[in-house]
Design an enzyme around this catalytic site. Structure first.
Site, PDB file in Angstrom:
ATOM      1  CB  THR A 171      -0.914   0.018   1.244  1.00 18.63           C
ATOM      2  OG1 THR A 171      -1.531  -1.262   1.392  1.00 18.63           O
ATOM      3  CG2 THR A 171      -1.987   1.074   1.126  1.00 18.63           C
TER       4      THR A 171
ATOM      5  CB  SER B 103       4.013   4.418   8.112  1.00 16.88           C
ATOM      6  OG  SER B 103       2.980   5.300   8.438  1.00 16.88           O
ATOM      7  CG  HIS B 104       0.944   2.353  10.929  1.00 18.61           C
ATOM      8  ND1 HIS B 104       1.060   2.536   9.569  1.00 18.61           N
ATOM      9  CD2 HIS B 104       0.373   1.156  11.099  1.00 18.61           C
ATOM     10  CE1 HIS B 104       0.559   1.486   8.957  1.00 18.61           C
ATOM     11  NE2 HIS B 104       0.132   0.626   9.849  1.00 18.61           N
TER      12      HIS B 104
ATOM     13  CG  ASP C 141       2.067   8.159  11.022  1.00 21.17           C
ATOM     14  OD1 ASP C 141       2.281   9.371  10.836  1.00 21.17           O
ATOM     15  OD2 ASP C 141       2.092   7.319  10.099  1.00 21.17           O
TER      16      ASP C 141
ATOM     17  CG  ASP D 174       5.264   8.158   7.761  1.00 22.69           C
ATOM     18  OD1 ASP D 174       4.357   7.921   8.585  1.00 22.69           O
ATOM     19  OD2 ASP D 174       5.096   8.045   6.529  1.00 22.69           O
TER      20      ASP D 174
ATOM     21  CG  ASP E 251       1.914   9.503   6.578  1.00 20.99           C
ATOM     22  OD1 ASP E 251       1.857   8.982   7.707  1.00 20.99           O
ATOM     23  OD2 ASP E 251       2.125   8.853   5.540  1.00 20.99           O
ATOM     24  NE  ARG E 252      -1.298   5.657   9.271  1.00 24.43           N
ATOM     25  CZ  ARG E 252      -1.859   4.465   9.332  1.00 24.43           C
ATOM     26  NH1 ARG E 252      -2.581   4.134  10.385  1.00 24.43           N
ATOM     27  NH2 ARG E 252      -1.697   3.598   8.359  1.00 24.43           N
TER      28      ARG E 252
ATOM     29  CE  LYS F  81      -1.383   8.272   5.861  1.00 18.57           C
ATOM     30  NZ  LYS F  81      -1.029   7.266   4.843  1.00 18.57           N
TER      31      LYS F  81
ATOM     32  NE  ARG G 235      -5.591  -2.163   7.478  1.00 20.96           N
ATOM     33  CZ  ARG G 235      -4.697  -2.239   8.451  1.00 20.96           C
ATOM     34  NH1 ARG G 235      -5.073  -2.543   9.675  1.00 20.96           N
ATOM     35  NH2 ARG G 235      -3.405  -2.039   8.205  1.00 20.96           N
TER      36      ARG G 235
HETATM   37  C1  VG1 Z   1      -2.806   1.296   5.802  1.00 21.32           C
HETATM   38  C2  VG1 Z   1      -4.080   2.116   5.758  1.00 21.32           C
HETATM   39  C3  VG1 Z   1      -4.099   2.977   4.516  1.00 21.32           C
HETATM   40  C4  VG1 Z   1      -2.846   3.857   4.488  1.00 21.32           C
HETATM   41  C5  VG1 Z   1      -1.611   2.985   4.585  1.00 21.32           C
HETATM   42  C6  VG1 Z   1      -0.343   3.779   4.683  1.00 21.32           C
HETATM   43  O1  VG1 Z   1      -2.767   0.427   4.702  1.00 21.32           O
HETATM   44  O2  VG1 Z   1      -5.215   1.291   5.804  1.00 21.32           O
HETATM   45  O3  VG1 Z   1      -5.275   3.753   4.508  1.00 21.32           O
HETATM   46  O4  VG1 Z   1      -2.799   4.607   3.304  1.00 21.32           O
HETATM   47  O5  VG1 Z   1      -1.686   2.164   5.754  1.00 21.32           O
HETATM   48  O6  VG1 Z   1      -0.374   4.644   5.775  1.00 21.32           O
HETATM   49  P1  VG1 Z   1      -3.180  -1.127   4.791  1.00 21.32           P
HETATM   50  O7  VG1 Z   1      -2.904  -1.680   3.422  1.00 21.32           O
HETATM   51  O8  VG1 Z   1      -2.361  -1.723   5.875  1.00 21.32           O
HETATM   52  O9  VG1 Z   1      -4.627  -1.140   5.157  1.00 21.32           O
HETATM   53  V1  VG1 Z   1       1.070   5.034   6.534  1.00 21.32           V
HETATM   54  O10 VG1 Z   1       0.765   6.278   7.570  1.00 21.32           O
HETATM   55  O11 VG1 Z   1       1.384   3.487   7.256  1.00 21.32           O
HETATM   56  O12 VG1 Z   1       2.157   5.350   5.346  1.00 21.32           O
HETATM   57 CO    CO Z   2       2.452   7.152   8.101  1.00 24.68          CO
END
Ligand code: VG1
Ligand code: CO
Length: 544
Positions: A18, A113-114, A278, A280, A282-283, A377, A497
């Site tokens: 993603t 990211s998170h 989060d 990085d 962006d959240r 974001k 999910r």
């Molecule tokens: C998750 C979220 C998605 C977001 C992605 C990256 O993806 O559901 O909405 O864009 O993380 O966010 P997934 O495929 O795990 O549902 V970040 O802040 O981790 O770059």
């Molecule tokens: Co992020």
């Protein structure tokens, strides 16, 4: 300076998900693993030769080592200039801002990211194109294809560059500029928001906030903007020093993982406004006193009130949300006569709509909101948007959101995550759901009539590209929905999910507890997918 070609062999598992390529740190430390992926970027992105590359990461474990590896490879691959954040740091939105401002040809952001950080946790790498946004699927697929056939990569023998001192040095024929990671981003925020008015709000003496940087990248940004420029009290930013392991936590701003800041919004000493971001940056999570704003509602409130915020006072062009995000923003769009787009999960799908000027605001249920100011974001942007709104309206967060519900109706929303389930079980569950889709429309499940049931496919209205298999949607005649998807950001096993939404237009019923309202849909969703028998899980890992 001596350039060398190192012989390598392909790794089979370098397809970005993603948001970039995410793996355990130990996998990235496997000899040639990071290098293969980076060389595949250079091999497929010709503009980088002789061009400018922006480079930075969220400061997690292995960030500094990876930056040094990439700088050497960039030099060996003929990149003219590398702009790297001081200390190797750049939040994802700041990287997007810098790419756009300096018209760079692309960027590499190091982050998972998170996901947690540390030697036993996660690392990641993503490539952003010249518009500042995440590489679209055609680009990530080309990079992936290259990783499957790579036989060598270019690097050079050189000492590590000094990442901590601002200024320009050279490496071979490449200029390496260490930049202040915050300055350009802070300047952009000042353009968009009414800093004077927000300063008055903080100075009024009746307004207190906390921002939880979760030991991740936003600490330096939030301190400089909220405390230094906007005059928020010292200590407004908590957990503000980026740590390589994020203090051992999940840098994920939701009610579960950001419980520390949530607790500060309740009780007699509760603050008026709180937020978190989060790994990085962006959240965002937005909280009022005793009040949680769902990300889907946050997007809808922003769209409905954008004209009150300096940078959007001229009106917005259109809006977009990812498919699982609640339809709250759709209702605003209908009322305001705006186009509203439904895209697959992942910010990369908003890029074309933003570039084409079709939308101004967009968001995801996963605590992501943003606008056309950059192509990612943006966590702190969302916080400043809310601060600007609060400064103008002089009402509480709860009052603003509740008034919104009365006007537009309320989309109750919840998400169940089942993490670390067996991949085969997860795939079997999705296949089972797929096989039931055709028979569902027109049928009734526990009193809910199914209006449509499909596997979401998206045709990009700008370039016509098609993305299939983006999640199963079941819509009911009363406006409620169940959505199922498998995560594309995990690093072990599979994560299922389940996204649930219910609409309530009656103001008298809008204050009910979300868990209670969603209960019938939870029962339908878990039963229909046979979650317990197929995954062995009676309860989800995380509910948000
Ligand atoms: C998750 C979220 C998605 C977001 C992605 C990256 O993806 O559901 O909405 O864009 O993380 O966010 P997934 O495929 O795990 O549902 V970040 O802040 O981790 O770059
Ligand atoms: Co992020």
């Amino acid at each position: 300076m001596e350039y060398t070609t190192i012989t390598t062999r392909p790794f089979a598992d370098q397809r970005p998900g993603t948001s970039g390529l995410r793996k355990k740190v130990r996998i990235f430390q496997t000899p040639h693993y990071l290098e293969n992926f980076v060389q595949s970027i250079f091999d497929t992105q010709d503009v980088l030769e002789g061009g400018t590359l922006v480079l930075g990461g969220d400061g997690r474990y292995y960030n500094r080592q990876a930056i040094q590896i990439i700088v050497r490879m960039a030099a060996a691959n003929g990149v003219a200039k590398v702009m790297v954040g001081q200390g190797g740091l750049l939040s994802t939105p700041a990287a997007s801002c810098v790419i756009r401002k300096y018209r760079a040809d692309g960027g590499i952001i190091l982050s998972a990211s998170h996901n947690p950080g540390g030697p036993d946790a996660d690392f990641g790498i993503k490539f952003n194109t010249a518009n500042g946004g995440p590489a679209p699927e055609a680009v990530t697929e080309a990079i992936f294809a290259r990783t499957r056939e790579i036989t060598g990569y270019l690097t050079l023998a050189a000492k590590d560059i000094d990442l901590d001192t601002l200024g320009t040095t050279s490496l071979g024929g490449t200029r390496v500029e260490v930049i202040d990671p915050v300055a350009d981003y802070a300047a952009l925020m000042e353009d968009l928001f009414d800093f004077e008015r927000i300063r008055q709000l903080f100075g009024s003496g009746h307004f207190r906030m906390r921002f939880d940087a979760m030991h991740a990248i936003t600490g330096p940004y939030a301190r400089r903007i909220l405390e230094d420029r906007l005059g928020a009290a010292p200590g407004t930013v908590i957990n503000g020093i980026p740590l390589e392991d994020f203090g051992g936590g999940h840098p994920d701003p939701n009610l579960v993982h950001a419980h520390e800041v949530v607790a500060l919004t309740t009780g007699p000493e509760a603050v008026d406004f709180a937020a978190a971001s989060d790994g990085d940056g962006d959240r965002n999570m937005i909280l009022g006193r005793d009040f949680f704003v769902t990300p889907s509602d946050s997007l809808a409130v922003m769209a409905a009130n954008a004209d009150l915020v300096k940078g959007y006072a001229g009106g917005i062009k259109g809006v977009a949300r990812s498919m699982p995000t609640s339809q709250a923003v759709d209702r605003v769009a209908t009322r305001l006569g705006l186009d509203c787009y439904e895209t697959p999960t992942g910010w990369k799908f908003f890029g074309n709509l933003l570039d084409a000027g079709r939308i101004t605001l967009c968001g995801e249920e996963s605590f992501g909101t943003g606008s056309d100011h950059i192509r990612e974001k943006d966590g702190l942007w969302a916080v400043l948007f809310w601060l600007n709104l609060l400064a103008v309206l002089q009402e509480s967060v709860a009052d603003i959101v509740q008034a919104h519900w009365r006007q537009f109706g309320r989309n109750f929303y919840t998400r169940y995550d089942y993490e670390g389930i067996e991949t085969e079980a997860a795939n079997g569950l999705m296949a089972h759901l797929q096989s039931r889709l055709a028979a569902l429309p027109g049928s009734t499940l526990d009193g809910y009539s199914v209006e449509y049931a499909d596997n979401f496919a998206y045709t990009d209205p700008v370039d016509g590209s098609v993305s299939e298999n983006q999640g199963i949607r079941i819509g009911f005649t009363d406006g409620s929905r169940i959505v199922y998807r498998l995560s594309g950001t995990g690093t072990s096993g599979a994560t299922l999910r389940v996204y649930l939404e219910a609409f309530e237009s009656d103001a008298a019923k809008q204050d009910r507890a979300t868990a209670e309202v969603m209960q019938p849909l939870v029962a339908i969703a878990t039963g229909l997918a046979e979650i317990e028998s197929r995954t062995g899980r009676g309860e989800p890992t995380v509910i948000t």
